[in-house]
Structure formats: structure tokens, C-alpha cells
Design a protein around this motif. Structure first.
Motif, mmCIF file in Angstrom:
data_model
loop_
_atom_site.group_PDB
_atom_site.id
_atom_site.type_symbol
_atom_site.label_atom_id
_atom_site.label_comp_id
_atom_site.label_asym_id
_atom_site.label_seq_id
_atom_site.Cartn_x
_atom_site.Cartn_y
_atom_site.Cartn_z
ATOM 1 N N PRO B 33 0.839 -1.210 0.000
ATOM 2 C CA PRO B 33 0.000 0.000 0.000
ATOM 3 C C PRO B 33 0.873 1.260 0.000
ATOM 4 N N GLY B 34 0.416 2.274 -0.724
ATOM 5 C CA GLY B 34 1.205 3.499 -0.877
ATOM 6 C C GLY B 34 1.523 4.190 0.428
ATOM 7 N N GLN B 35 0.667 4.011 1.441
ATOM 8 C CA GLN B 35 0.910 4.705 2.718
ATOM 9 C C GLN B 35 2.064 4.091 3.511
ATOM 10 N N ILE B 36 2.528 2.900 3.092
ATOM 11 C CA ILE B 36 3.685 2.286 3.773
ATOM 12 C C ILE B 36 4.928 2.554 2.929
ATOM 13 N N ASN B 37 5.898 3.153 3.549
ATOM 14 C CA ASN B 37 7.094 3.539 2.799
ATOM 15 C C ASN B 37 8.281 2.720 3.284
ATOM 16 N N VAL B 38 8.342 1.485 2.821
ATOM 17 C CA VAL B 38 9.429 0.600 3.257
ATOM 18 C C VAL B 38 10.458 0.400 2.161
ATOM 19 N N GLY B 39 9.997 0.389 0.927
ATOM 20 C CA GLY B 39 10.971 0.232 -0.144
ATOM 21 C C GLY B 39 10.583 -0.828 -1.132
ATOM 22 N N CYS B 40 10.194 -2.002 -0.633
ATOM 23 C CA CYS B 40 9.888 -3.106 -1.528
ATOM 24 C C CYS B 40 8.438 -3.016 -1.992
ATOM 25 N N GLY B 41 8.206 -3.220 -3.285
ATOM 26 C CA GLY B 41 6.880 -3.037 -3.859
ATOM 27 C C GLY B 41 5.894 -4.148 -3.592
ATOM 28 N N ILE B 42 6.341 -5.237 -3.007
ATOM 29 C CA ILE B 42 5.403 -6.304 -2.660
ATOM 30 C C ILE B 42 5.543 -6.626 -1.172
ATOM 31 N N CYS B 43 4.455 -7.128 -0.594
ATOM 32 C CA CYS B 43 4.498 -7.472 0.824
ATOM 33 C C CYS B 43 3.662 -8.740 1.036
ATOM 34 N N LEU B 44 3.667 -9.261 2.243
ATOM 35 C CA LEU B 44 2.918 -10.477 2.551
ATOM 36 C C LEU B 44 1.772 -10.153 3.496
ATOM 37 N N ARG B 45 0.601 -10.722 3.207
ATOM 38 C CA ARG B 45 -0.551 -10.572 4.095
ATOM 39 C C ARG B 45 -0.648 -11.847 4.926
ATOM 40 N N VAL B 46 -0.795 -11.686 6.222
ATOM 41 C CA VAL B 46 -0.797 -12.859 7.096
ATOM 42 C C VAL B 46 -1.953 -12.743 8.092
ATOM 43 N N GLU B 47 -2.564 -13.886 8.410
ATOM 44 C CA GLU B 47 -3.672 -13.906 9.378
ATOM 45 C C GLU B 47 -3.123 -13.647 10.782
ATOM 46 N N ALA B 48 -3.977 -13.037 11.632
ATOM 47 C CA ALA B 48 -3.538 -12.666 12.988
ATOM 48 C C ALA B 48 -3.002 -13.873 13.757
ATOM 49 N N GLU B 49 -3.699 -15.013 13.632
ATOM 50 C CA GLU B 49 -3.292 -16.169 14.442
ATOM 51 C C GLU B 49 -1.978 -16.793 13.966
ATOM 52 N N GLU B 50 -1.524 -16.395 12.773
ATOM 53 C CA GLU B 50 -0.260 -16.964 12.269
ATOM 54 C C GLU B 50 0.894 -15.961 12.296
ATOM 55 N N LEU B 51 0.625 -14.747 12.755
ATOM 56 C CA LEU B 51 1.664 -13.708 12.733
ATOM 57 C C LEU B 51 2.891 -14.094 13.555
ATOM 58 N N GLU B 52 2.637 -14.565 14.751
ATOM 59 C CA GLU B 52 3.748 -14.889 15.646
ATOM 60 C C GLU B 52 4.643 -15.967 15.034
ATOM 61 N N GLU B 53 3.998 -17.005 14.494
ATOM 62 C CA GLU B 53 4.747 -18.103 13.880
ATOM 63 C C GLU B 53 5.530 -17.599 12.655
ATOM 64 N N ALA B 54 4.887 -16.735 11.870
ATOM 65 C CA ALA B 54 5.557 -16.192 10.679
ATOM 66 C C ALA B 54 6.809 -15.412 11.078
ATOM 67 N N LEU B 55 6.690 -14.577 12.073
ATOM 68 C CA LEU B 55 7.842 -13.764 12.486
ATOM 69 C C LEU B 55 8.938 -14.630 13.099
ATOM 70 N N ARG B 56 8.514 -15.667 13.821
ATOM 71 C CA ARG B 56 9.518 -16.576 14.408
ATOM 72 C C ARG B 56 10.344 -17.234 13.302
ATOM 73 N N ILE B 57 9.659 -17.664 12.245
ATOM 74 C CA ILE B 57 10.366 -18.324 11.134
ATOM 75 C C ILE B 57 11.300 -17.336 10.445
ATOM 76 N N LEU B 58 10.809 -16.130 10.162
ATOM 77 C CA LEU B 58 11.630 -15.150 9.433
ATOM 78 C C LEU B 58 12.840 -14.730 10.264
ATOM 79 N N GLN B 59 12.617 -14.500 11.560
ATOM 80 C CA GLN B 59 13.737 -14.069 12.402
ATOM 81 C C GLN B 59 14.757 -15.183 12.579
ATOM 82 N N SER B 60 14.288 -16.436 12.585
ATOM 83 C CA SER B 60 15.224 -17.565 12.744
ATOM 84 C C SER B 60 16.099 -17.721 11.503
#
Lengths: 371, 94
Positions: B33-60
């Protein structure tokens, strides 16, 4: 045709390589630029190709693999990014113009390591070449002329002891013999030789996740409102649309190697090379270059007394439909070393897809012409 | 409730998608979305109940420079609120 020019490019490939390129050209969008299926399929293929290369070389992070159009482009980019005119740099007499010419262009103080009469590098001379401002060594892992394999571990060990960054040209070795991430700081590879990928594929591998000074910028799908592109791997070397069609083919080549096993490929290529060399060794008018007493690449370069290399290659082609490479092989210093600048050499280079029958026909043809 | 995970490069985003798909998480790729200014033009949408698991995997797997946003409605307008779970910024941006 009998194809003995595999050191120039592979011709016989696993069939899935061509199938993948044909699929990709009809289905892939632009890798890393958008979210819909066709773009993501392209992006995933490029990522999987990074992961395949990373697995082959023993790296955990696929993003330390950046893709370029060739090993030559990779070497140009890395050398231009890191090496300055005030640096002293070591290269070798066995190196290709893809190493030497980018180095000449930097204006650096270039010191060339020599070799013996079998083409083996004189590693003891490294201590004599080093200067206080020696920051880089750039050399090949295997010679495209002699087929000798350089002792990358010994070279890298010496470089580390002297605080020198080693940039290793693995155009002739990746996919043919083991190359591991602990052999150098930076590697430049090609996709279309030992990896069986399409031409127009290659890349740069950083053994550590490190930034590089920018030398190529443009659209990257990232940081569009910044004046400068990111300097992290792999983005730093990947401005512009990726060759995702070719890289999907490369992925299939790498998967073939990871599935077949390097040991099996190396063993087969060694057996073919030994068979060829054994079949011609008694020919008095033939001189073969390189060290055949130890593990080597599937390359046999030779001269026939009194005959220009182009004439020999032409006769092999016209009389026996055998494809070889004549001339200087873009490696001028090794030809000066062997005094073959004028005559050139004829290079026979084999692949795991060559057969014993083809080797025997090559021997027969050479024996007839040289007899 | 949905969250967006944004990245500093598309190659990181695609690597993250691979890792999370391999873990069978229900993620979707979408344009940033244009209001987010991070740099990369694509992002991932994740369900609330899977957010913690997703971040754990990415950080690991040492994927840095991640920003997380919570999708919220402000009247009829969708807004993305920064979520406090954000990994260390990648220092190699030029």
C-alpha cells in the motif's frame, strides 16, 4: 557431430533445461516487480535458482547469490566495485581475459603469479609478489587451457594470512568439481558450462553477507523514491529485469547436478579424459599441456608439430565432424608461457554426456591426422 | 484481523514467501500500500493467528529489516498501523 567444446559451453543438456526455458518464456511475468501469479512464478523461479546455487556451494542464505549475464559480467562488476587504481592486486599467468582485462581497466598495480612447465602455479612466489597495498587476489579455480585445478584452499589460506580478499573465477569448475563457500571471499560463476544452464546466465556469490559499492543501478523493484539503489546482496548487482527465463533453465541444470551428485559427474568426466589422453600419449608429434598426474578438469589442450591449431581444428571438423576450440582461448598469458601465441592450441573438452565411443572416434581421428 | 509484513527488498520478500509457504502458513502476496514507505513493492498478508509463527520463522532465518502493519478500518478507509514487532533495520541500504 561429436561435441568436444564443453569448456566453451555445454551443448548436450538435461532435457528439462530446455523445457523449463520454453515454459518460462510463455508464462513468466517480471521477477520481483509485482504480486500476481505470473510475476510471482517468475520471482520464485529466480529465488529457487539462488537456493540451488547456494546449496551446491554450501551457503545457507540464497540471497548471497546475485545473478548476472555471465561470469565475465560478474567479474567486471565485482572488480569495478572493489578495486581501485591505488590497489596492488595479484592474478596469475593462467587467468582468462575476463579476469585480466577488467583488472587492466582499473589501473591497479597488477602482479602476475607464474607457473611451471606443467602449468602449475608457483604458489611459493606469492610472498615475493605481495606489497603493503595488496588488497585483492583475483584468479581462476581451474584453467580453461591446461585443465589444471588450482589449489584454492592453499591460495585462500595465504590470502587470509595477509589480509587479502580472494575473488575466485569458478567459470570452469562449478558443476564439475566441488566448490565450497570456504574457498574464497567472492566467487564469479557461469551458468552455461558445468551447470548445464542457458547462455546468458551467471552470477556472483559472496561468502559473507556484505554490502558492495554500487557500479550498476536502475530499476530494482525496491526503494523507488531513493536516488541510489540498495548496496546489499543480491540487489546491488541486479538492476534491471532478471533473465528469469534463463534462470528457470539454470535451476533445472543445478537440480540435475544436485540430484546426480558431483562425485559421479567428476568420476565420469575424469574417466573420459584419461581415456582420451591415454589414447594419444604415444603420438610423438603431439604435445599435450597441463598436469595429468593429479585431479584435473575434463580438458586436454594440445599442439601438433608443424600445424597451426586452426588447421588441425578445421580438419577434425571437416573430416570427422569433431567440434573443438582452436586458438588462444582468451587466455593470452598462458599461451605466452608455453610459447604457443602463434600456433595456438586445439582444446578438447568433455562433458559427462560424452560417450566412450565418441572419445575413441576422437582418438582415431587425431591418430590418423598426426600419424 | 490481518497483518502485513513488509520488506526492504523484493528478493527478501520472495525468500520470505518461500519460507512461510514451506511452513504451510496461509500467506498471500500483495502490492505494498502506498501509505507504507518501506521500499519493496510487494508485501505479505498474514492472518492474525499466524503472525507470531511467521515472524519466528523469518527471524530464525536472519531476514532483517522487516516491518509489520495491522490492517484497520478508520470509518470506510483502510489504514495500516505500525505494529511494534519490527526487526532491526538492514544497514546495507545505499
Amino acid at each position: 557431430m561429436i561435441y568436444f567444446d564443453n569448456a566453451a559451453t555445454s551443448l548436450t543438456r538435461p532435457p528439462e533445461v530446455g523445457q523449463a526455458v520454453r515454459y518460462a518464456i510463455d508464462h513468466f511475468g517480471n521477477s520481483g516487480r509485482s504480486f500476481y501469479d505470473a510475476a510471482m512464478e517468475s520471482g520464485r523461479a529466480v529465488f529457487d535458482a539462488r537456493a540451488g546455487i547456494a546449496q551446491l556451494i554450501g551457503l545457507d542464505n540464497p540471497l548471497q547469490v546475485a545473478f548476472t549475464s555471465s561470469a565475465t559480467e560478474g567479474l567486471n562488476l565485482v572488480i569495478r566495485s572493489l578495486i581501485k587504481s591505488q590497489d596492488s592486486v595479484i592474478s596469475t599467468v593462467t587467468d582468462h581475459n575476463s579476469v585480466l582485462r577488467p583488472l587492466y581497466l582499473t589501473g591497479c598495480d597488477l602482479r602476475i603469479l607464474g607457473c611451471d612447465d606443467k602449468g602449475n602455479l608457483l604458489l611459493d612466489d606469492l610472498d615475493r609478489l605481495v606489497r603493503p597495498n595488496t588488497r585483492f587476489m583475483v584468479c581462476n579455480h581451474g584453467s580453461n587451457v591446461t585443465g589444471n585445478i588450482n589449489d584454492a584452499r592453499a591460495i585462500y589460506s595465504w590470502c587470509r594470512a595477509h589480509g587479502i580478499t580472494l575473488i575466485l573465477d569458478i567459470a570452469q569448475t562449478l558443476g564439475s568439481i566441488p566448490v565450497t563457500a570456504d574457498m574464497a571471499d567472492i566467487f564469479c560463476f557461469t551458468g552455461h558450462k558445468g551447470l548445464f544452464g542457458p547462455q546468458g546466465t551467471g552470477g556472483i556469490i559472496a561468502a559473507e553477507d556484505r554490502p558492495f559499492p554500487l557500479v550498476k543501478t536502475g530499476g530494482a523493484g525496491t526503494d523507488s523514491f531513493e536516488r541510489h539503489q540498495a548496496t546489499r546482496m543480491p540487489d546491488v548487482f541486479e538492476a534491471g529485469t532478471q533473465n528469469s527465463h534463463g534462470l528457470f533453465g539454470l535451476l533445472k541444470g543445478v537440480e540435475f547436478i544436485n540430484r546426480t551428485g558431483l562425485a559421479s559427474i567428476q568420476e565420469r568426466e575424469s574417466r573420459l579424459t584419461e581415456r582420451f589422453q591415454e589414447g594419444i600419449r604415444d603420438l610423438e608429434k603431439i604435445t599435450v599441456y597441463g598436469d595429468f598426474s593429479k585431479a584435473r578438469l575434463a580438458v586436454v589442450s594440445l599442439t601438433l608439430e608443424g600445424m597451426d591449431s586452426s588447421d588441425l581444428a578445421l580438419r577434425l571438423w571437416e573430416e570427422d565432424q569433431i567440434a573443438t576450440r582452436a586458438g588462444a582461448h582468451c587466455a593470452p598469458l598462458i599461451h605466452q608461457h608455453f610459447k604457443t601465441e602463434e600456433q595456438g592450441m586445439v582444446r578438447f573438452s568433455f562433458s559427462r554426456f560424452n560417450t566412450e565411443e565418441e572419445i575413441d572416434q576422437g582418438i582415431k581421428a587425431l591418430r590418423r591426422i598426426a600419424g | 484481523m490481518e497483518y502485513l509484513i513488509a520488506f526492504t527488498s523484493t528478493s527478501q520478500a520472495i525468500r520470505a514467501e518461500r519460507l512461510l509457504m514451506d511452513a504451510k502458513l496461509k500467506i498471500r502476496v500483495m502490492p505494498l500500500p502506498g501509505q507504507i514507505n518501506v521500499g519493496c513493492g510487494i508485501c505479505l498478508r498474514v492472518e492474525a493467528e499466524e503472525l507470531e509463527e511467521a515472524l519466528r520463522i523469518l527471524q530464525s532465518r536472519l531476514i532483517g529489516g522487516i516491518e509489520v502493519y495491522q490492517k484497520t478500518l478508520e470509518g470506510k478507509r483502510i489504514i495500516y498501523l505500525p505494529h511494534p514487532i519490527t526487526t532491526q533495520e538492514d544497514e546495507s541500504t545505499g
